[in-house]
Design a protein around this motif. Structure first.
Motif, PDB file in Angstrom:
ATOM      1  N   GLN A 110      -9.078   5.076   5.880  1.00 53.26           N
ATOM      2  CA  GLN A 110      -9.143   4.277   4.656  1.00 53.26           C
ATOM      3  C   GLN A 110      -9.551   2.828   4.976  1.00 53.26           C
ATOM      4  O   GLN A 110     -10.429   2.258   4.334  1.00 53.26           O
ATOM      5  CB  GLN A 110      -7.756   4.285   4.007  1.00 53.26           C
ATOM      6  N   GLN A 111      -8.897   2.290   6.006  1.00 56.01           N
ATOM      7  CA  GLN A 111      -9.191   0.900   6.393  1.00 56.01           C
ATOM      8  C   GLN A 111     -10.640   0.752   6.836  1.00 56.01           C
ATOM      9  O   GLN A 111     -11.309  -0.212   6.495  1.00 56.01           O
ATOM     10  CB  GLN A 111      -8.251   0.486   7.545  1.00 56.01           C
ATOM     11  N   ARG A 112     -11.099   1.744   7.623  1.00 50.55           N
ATOM     12  CA  ARG A 112     -12.476   1.690   8.110  1.00 50.55           C
ATOM     13  C   ARG A 112     -13.461   1.684   6.932  1.00 50.55           C
ATOM     14  O   ARG A 112     -14.422   0.923   6.897  1.00 50.55           O
ATOM     15  CB  ARG A 112     -12.755   2.883   9.026  1.00 50.55           C
TER      16      ARG A 112
ATOM     17  N   TYR B 188      -4.751   6.605   7.057  1.00 52.03           N
ATOM     18  CA  TYR B 188      -4.708   5.168   6.783  1.00 52.03           C
ATOM     19  C   TYR B 188      -5.845   4.466   7.525  1.00 52.03           C
ATOM     20  O   TYR B 188      -6.533   3.611   6.970  1.00 52.03           O
ATOM     21  CB  TYR B 188      -3.359   4.591   7.205  1.00 52.03           C
ATOM     22  N   LYS B 189      -6.029   4.848   8.802  1.00 52.30           N
ATOM     23  CA  LYS B 189      -7.100   4.235   9.599  1.00 52.30           C
ATOM     24  C   LYS B 189      -8.459   4.502   8.955  1.00 52.30           C
ATOM     25  O   LYS B 189      -9.302   3.608   8.855  1.00 52.30           O
ATOM     26  CB  LYS B 189      -7.070   4.792  11.025  1.00 52.30           C
TER      27      LYS B 189
ATOM     28  N   GLN C 148      -1.119   8.294   9.459  1.00 49.87           N
ATOM     29  CA  GLN C 148      -1.729   7.228  10.256  1.00 49.87           C
ATOM     30  C   GLN C 148      -3.236   7.418  10.358  1.00 49.87           C
ATOM     31  O   GLN C 148      -4.012   6.469  10.181  1.00 49.87           O
ATOM     32  CB  GLN C 148      -1.089   7.184  11.639  1.00 49.87           C
TER      33      GLN C 148
ATOM     34  N   LEU D 179     -12.860   0.701   3.954  1.00 49.46           N
ATOM     35  CA  LEU D 179     -12.768  -0.577   3.241  1.00 49.46           C
ATOM     36  C   LEU D 179     -13.580  -1.660   3.925  1.00 49.46           C
ATOM     37  O   LEU D 179     -14.324  -2.402   3.281  1.00 49.46           O
ATOM     38  CB  LEU D 179     -11.290  -1.011   3.134  1.00 49.46           C
ATOM     39  N   THR D 180     -13.442  -1.714   5.274  1.00 50.55           N
ATOM     40  CA  THR D 180     -14.184  -2.749   6.003  1.00 50.55           C
ATOM     41  C   THR D 180     -15.690  -2.485   5.930  1.00 50.55           C
ATOM     42  O   THR D 180     -16.489  -3.410   5.849  1.00 50.55           O
ATOM     43  CB  THR D 180     -13.733  -2.810   7.481  1.00 50.55           C
TER      44      THR D 180
ATOM     45  N   ASP E 140       0.851  -1.185   0.000  1.00 46.09           N
ATOM     46  CA  ASP E 140       0.000   0.000   0.000  1.00 46.09           C
ATOM     47  C   ASP E 140       0.894   1.245   0.000  1.00 46.09           C
ATOM     48  O   ASP E 140       1.780   1.371   0.848  1.00 46.09           O
ATOM     49  CB  ASP E 140      -0.870  -0.017   1.269  1.00 46.09           C
TER      50      ASP E 140
END
Lengths: 441, 213
Positions: free
Chosen positions: A433-435, A430-431, A427, A437-438, A391
């Motif tokens: 982004q991850q949230r 990124y968090k 950071q 995505l999930t 990533d």
């Protein structure tokens, strides 16, 4: 040295100068050392010759050693050797001046003697000057202005005057006193001098000497007033000068001592401009030393995420440091340029000192990371694992971490803070982004 | 303390000796010379074969204007498409941007235009944008005319300059021009200025706008 000397002194005793392996007893030339030795053992084997023989053997032994050791004889490697050869052939190899540098003989230090002489001299001057100053203090304090006779009496009371009839020549220049060459008393030492060998000491100058604090209150041009001869009433015009200032007559010798003391005081109290600059610079340097320490601690603590220090506080300190660096830079440049544009260039030593101060400052600034005011770029990362599947966000985070490490190494704490801020942003991003995505999956 | 080090500065200006810090981002198609431009500006170096940037490189450089010092926090972003997602992170908080294109390639100019549009839409409204036509030393291979660049810059009120990282032409100038254009005085409106950090006594408020008062 002793060998050479004994040879020379021996030779001067002979009318004829002979060279070779001479027997010291019968003066026969034996051509070689071995032959001389055998001759001596055979021909002069008596009690009294024994001592002379031992002495001779010793001398020759030493000479032999010396000759064998001397490089100029067997090789032309040294300059000395080549020079000798060109000058006078093989015999010059025995020229004492071409021999190797001799060890120091007996020596004795005269430093102690010098110090002794100097100390006693300095002592004498100090005692003498102090005595004069004590008298001077009494003289200027004695408030008898106006009454000539009274004043004279009090002056004589403080300093015993040399009786007039005892002196016929000026103590300093040796001129004979006469009707036109009047006698004058130095009010400080009591000695009798001529008018040319006396000066007037203004009270202001006297006060400056007896009480240095006085001079600071009244920074007036103090000096010797010239001696205009106004009438013959020496005692009268020895009280005040044309401007009405009080002064007393003293001899040039006393004046010299007083001037010397004055210079000493001056030297102690006033500093040359370069010292003043340097001291200001040193203050800044010391402040930087302290500040950098605190700043390093702050930056480390901040980068660890502690809350002991405020970021703004660290920045404030950083600005302070930047200003101090600038101060050091400016002052050291001023020191380096001191008197450089003058018609008379500063002394080589002085110029060197100035240059050294500037070099010191420059080195200090560089060492202390004063590059804060210059550009910075981290060295390229050694290996960048640019895997396509990584990533970009994570990749960037590792890059930033590497930069932070490098910035810390370079003591670029300002940069560390910038990078730290960016890492946090990354950071957070990124968090998020991850949230997202999930949530989507 | 008060007057040392500032002797040569004119008195009366409240900006005296201030250090302003600005975030600057470089954008543009890959291989137009963004890294070369920054490297020339920061270190005065130029490499014929500059490696391609990964992510975003970070550099700092300080320029001195008359009586203020401007410190640039430079983010040199990668031109490759795969890193495009990083760019907003860097231009969002930036007070200045240099959009670079290669004068020998029309495509890079078009890409530059789209970067400008993106900045106008998403970046800080007061961002100072400079358009730089790099590789000006390759005049014989020119594909984008100076006039085209100038015209586009005028339309969008950008700073325009043709540069060459190789010959160092106009490199420092573009940064200096930006430094001069950046708001260093307290903005009149609340939205004016940007979140530049004011490195000065009393700069306790991180979010305060403008640089020096």
């Amino acid at each position: 040295m002793p060998l050479e000397n004994s040879y020379n002194s021996n030779m001067t005793d002979y009318v004829e100068v002979r060279e070779g392996f001479l027997c010291p007893v019968c003066m026969k030339d034996l051509v070689t050392f071995e032959q001389l030795q055998t001759h001596f053992e055979v021909a002069h084997n008596t009690e009294e010759d024994g001592a002379a023989f031992r002495h001779l053997k010793e001398l020759l032994g030493k000479a032999k050693k010396k000759i064998l050791k001397d490089p100029s004889i067997d090789s032309a490697s040294s300059d000395e050797g080549t020079n000798d050869r060109s000058r006078g052939g093989a015999t010059s190899a025995f020229d004492p001046s071409a021999w190797e540098v001799q060890e120091f003989g007996a020596s004795s230090s005269h430093t102690e003697y010098f110090k002794q002489v100097r100390d006693s001299r300095v002592d004498r001057f100090v005692v003498e000057t102090n005595k004069l100053l004590l008298r001077l203090d009494k003289l200027i304090v004695a408030d008898v202005a106006g009454d000539t006779a009274k004043r004279k009496a009090s002056e004589k009371d403080i300093v015993p005057w040399v009786p007039d009839q005892d002196v016929h020549y000026c103590l300093i220049c040796g001129i004979r006193f006469s009707l036109v060459k009047r006698k004058h008393h130095c009010r400080l030492c009591g000695g009798i001098i001529c008018s040319k060998c006396s000066v007037y000491l203004p009270f202001a100058y006297a006060r400056k000497l007896t009480n240095p604090a006085f001079a600071l209150e009244e920074p007036k041009q103090l000096g010797v007033s010239s001696l205009p001869r106004t009438g013959s009433s020496g005692s009268l015009n020895s009280m005040t000068n044309a401007e009405g200032e009080q002064h007393i007559r003293i001899c040039t010798e006393c004046r010299r001592l007083l001037d010397r003391r004055d210079q000493l005081i001056e030297q102690r109290t006033s500093k040359p401009i370069i010292v003043q600059f340097y001291e200001r610079m040193k203050v800044a340097v010391d402040e930087v030393e302290k500040g950098v320490e605190v700043y390093t601690e702050m930056a480390n603590s901040l980068s660890l995420g502690e809350t002991r220090f405020e970021l703004a506080e660290a920045q404030k300190l950083n600005v302070r440091l930047a200003k101090l660096y600038e101060t050091i830079d400016v002052i050291s440049k001023k020191i380096a340029a001191l008197n450089m544009g003058d018609e008379v260039a500063p002394h080589a030593q002085q110029a060197r000192l100035q240059r050294c101060v500037r070099l010191y400052a420059a080195a200090f600034l560089q060492e202390r990371g004063a590059q804060g005011l210059r550009g910075w770029a981290p060295a390229a990362a050694a290996v960048t694992t640019s895997g396509v599947d990584v990533d970009p966000m994570l990749q960037q985070m590792s890059i930033i971490r590497d930069y932070i490490r490098k910035a810390k190494q370079a003591r670029r704490f300002d940069e560390v803070q910038m990078l730290q801020a960016n890492l946090e942003e990354l950071q957070v991003e990124y968090k998020r982004q991850q949230r997202r995505l999930t949530a989507a999956s | 303390m008060a007057n040392r080090g500032q002797v040569q500065r004119p008195a009366g200006s409240s900006l005296q000796g201030k250090i302003c810090q600005f975030k600057l981002v470089l954008l543009g198609e890959s291989a137009v010379g963004k890294s070369s431009l920054v490297l020339r500006f920061v270190k005065g170096q130029f490499y014929e074969y500059q490696e391609s940037t990964i992510g975003a490189a970070f550099l700092t450089q300080t320029v001195c204007l008359d009586d203020i010092t401007v410190k640039f926090e430079i983010w040199d972003t990668a031109g490759q498409e795969r890193y495009h997602s990083l760019a907003p992170m860097y231009y969002r908080g930036a007070q200045a941007a240099i959009v670079v294109y290669d004068i020998t390639s029309q495509d890079t100019f078009n890409r530059a235009k789209s970067w400008v549009k993106e900045l106008q839409r998403q970046a800080n409204p007061n961002i100072v944008i400079a358009l730089a036509g790099n590789k000006a030393d390759l005049a014989d291979k020119r594909m984008v005319e100076f006039e085209d660049g100038q015209a586009y810059a005028d339309e969008n009120s950008l700073v325009f300059v043709e540069t060459s990282a190789k010959t160092a032409m106009n490199v420092n100038d573009v940064f200096l021009t930006i430094a001069k254009k950046l708001p260093k005085s307290e903005p009149s409106g609340p939205s004016g200025g940007a979140s530049s950090r004011r490195l000065d006594e009393g700069a306790t408020d991180q979010a305060s706008t403008g640089c020096c008062k």
